[in-house]
Design an enzyme around this catalytic site. Structure first.
Site, PDB file in Angstrom:
ATOM      1  NE  ARG A   1      28.068  50.328  -4.303  1.00  6.52           N
ATOM      2  CZ  ARG A   1      28.120  50.737  -3.041  1.00  6.52           C
ATOM      3  NH1 ARG A   1      27.533  50.056  -2.111  1.00  6.52           N
ATOM      4  NH2 ARG A   1      28.759  51.844  -2.708  1.00  6.52           N
ATOM      5  CB  THR A   2      32.915  49.410  -9.283  1.00  6.76           C
ATOM      6  OG1 THR A   2      31.688  50.142  -9.322  1.00  6.76           O
ATOM      7  CG2 THR A   2      33.364  49.114 -10.695  1.00  6.76           C
TER       8      THR A   2
HETATM    9  C1  NCD Z   1      28.717  55.010  -9.028  1.00 10.08           C
HETATM   10  C2  NCD Z   1      29.985  55.585  -9.628  1.00 10.08           C
HETATM   11  O1  NCD Z   1      31.071  55.326  -9.136  1.00 10.08           O
HETATM   12  O2  NCD Z   1      29.826  56.274 -10.620  1.00 10.08           O
HETATM   13  N1  NCD Z   1      28.968  53.990  -8.118  1.00 10.08           N
HETATM   14  C3  NCD Z   1      29.141  52.718  -8.582  1.00 10.08           C
HETATM   15  O3  NCD Z   1      30.042  52.438  -9.316  1.00 10.08           O
HETATM   16  N2  NCD Z   1      28.222  51.795  -8.241  1.00 10.08           N
HETATM   17  C4  NCD Z   1      27.769  56.035  -8.535  1.00 10.08           C
HETATM   18  C5  NCD Z   1      28.267  57.083  -7.587  1.00 10.08           C
HETATM   19  O4  NCD Z   1      29.411  57.098  -7.177  1.00 10.08           O
HETATM   20  O5  NCD Z   1      27.431  57.910  -7.232  1.00 10.08           O
END
Ligand code: NCD
Length: 304
Positions: free
Chosen positions: A51-52
């Site tokens: 996602r990021t």
């Molecule tokens: C999170 C992260 O990478 O900290 N994911 C994200 O960026 N949406 C949460 C996770 O990895 O559990």
């Protein structure tokens, strides 16, 4: 600092402006389609991400810019022993803005200090994740119509979960916020968050191990994954990983307008049977992440 490393760098007024900008982008996407023409975003991801990284890239593409970068350390010169600062200096010759994820806490800060372009922290170890928090704040605003006067339950791995640290740090500055911190003893919020953020800010909070007891009070439930990659031994992870699994029966005494959030990826902690519940907001969160990152890129590049 040119970039965004810690959510505390932004005042609540600036956060509110970013949220307003994201909402304007949602309402008038065509007005933004050329805003970053000829600008380049580099995504330097030394840790896994779906996602990021993709939402940063989608954000820049929707602003008319372009993207370059790497999605694993092994395919970059880090594999040959290059330092983060040398890699960042190199990339700053090619790009206008950097989004960096790194397993070491502080790595994006080091990069930001040695390049002339903004560096955005896209997650540094078990430390911080400011753009996930902006995503979460946009989501809460869209679901609740406010960022004040509510009880937020954070549940799961509150020790290593960087999204929770940044969320607490941001929401603690809004009026009337109460936290219910739900975790096993071993995965409690780190001492520095308790003392420097919650106690120092005189924020109302309780710690508990029981999701069931907490449920009726909650306006927002923020579930998190147990962060396997940050554990020192696998046996502890296996023992703790399924402590909380949100299933429909556990929502029996929840509020009708509860907002269920999760930064994703989920492993086991939310049953897929919850996905069709109108209170489940985690896939809406994903989409909000793109819009708020568009707003942040515009701000950091100084584009009007
Ligand atoms: C999170 C992260 O990478 O900290 N994911 C994200 O960026 N949406 C949460 C996770 O990895 O559990």
């Amino acid at each position: 600092m040119n970039g965004l490393i810690d959510i505390q760098q932004l005042s609540t007024e600036e956060i509110d402006q970013l949220i307003a900008k994201a909402q304007d982008i949602i309402a008038h996407p065509d007005d933004y389609a050329e805003k970053c023409r000829r600008k380049k975003l580099a995504t330097l991801f030394y840790e896994p991400s779906t996602r990021t990284r993709l939402s940063f890239e989608a954000a820049m593409l929707e602003l008319g810019g372009s993207v370059l970068g790497f999605s694993e350390a092994q395919s970059s010169s880090a594999a040959k022993g290059e330092s983060v600062s040398d890699t960042a200096r190199t990339v700053s010759c090619f790009a206008d803005i950097i989004a960096m994820r790194h397993p070491k806490e502080g790595a994006p800060l080091v990069a930001d200090m040695c390049v002339p372009i903004p560096v955005i922290n896209a997650g540094d170890g078990g430390h911080n994740h400011p753009t996930q928090t902006l995503t979460d704040l946009l989501t809460i605003t869209r679901e609740k119509g406010r960022l004040t006067d509510m009880t937020i339950g954070c549940c799961g791995d509150l020790k290593f979960g960087r999204t929770v640290h940044s969320l607490i740090s941001a929401m603690s500055r809004y009026r009337g916020i109460r936290f219910v911190l739900i975790s096993p003893e071993e995965l409690r919020v780190p001492e520095h968050v308790l003392t420097d953020v919650l106690e120092a800010g005189k924020v109302d909070f309780i710690e508990t191990e029981s999701l069931t007891d907490a449920m009726p009070q909650l306006d927002v439930l923020y579930m998190t994954r147990v962060q396997r990659e940050r554990f020192f031994n696998e046996a502890d992870y296996v023992r703790l990983k399924d402590t909380y699994i949100l299933t429909p029966d556990k929502l029996a005494n929840a509020k009708d307008d509860l907002t269920i959030m999760h930064p994703l990826p989920r492993v086991n902690e939310i049953s897929t049977a919850i996905d069709s519940d109108p209170r489940a907001c985690y896939f809406k969160q994903v989409l909000n992440g793109k819009y708020i990152r568009m707003a942040l890129i515009l701000k950091l590049l100084g584009v009007e």
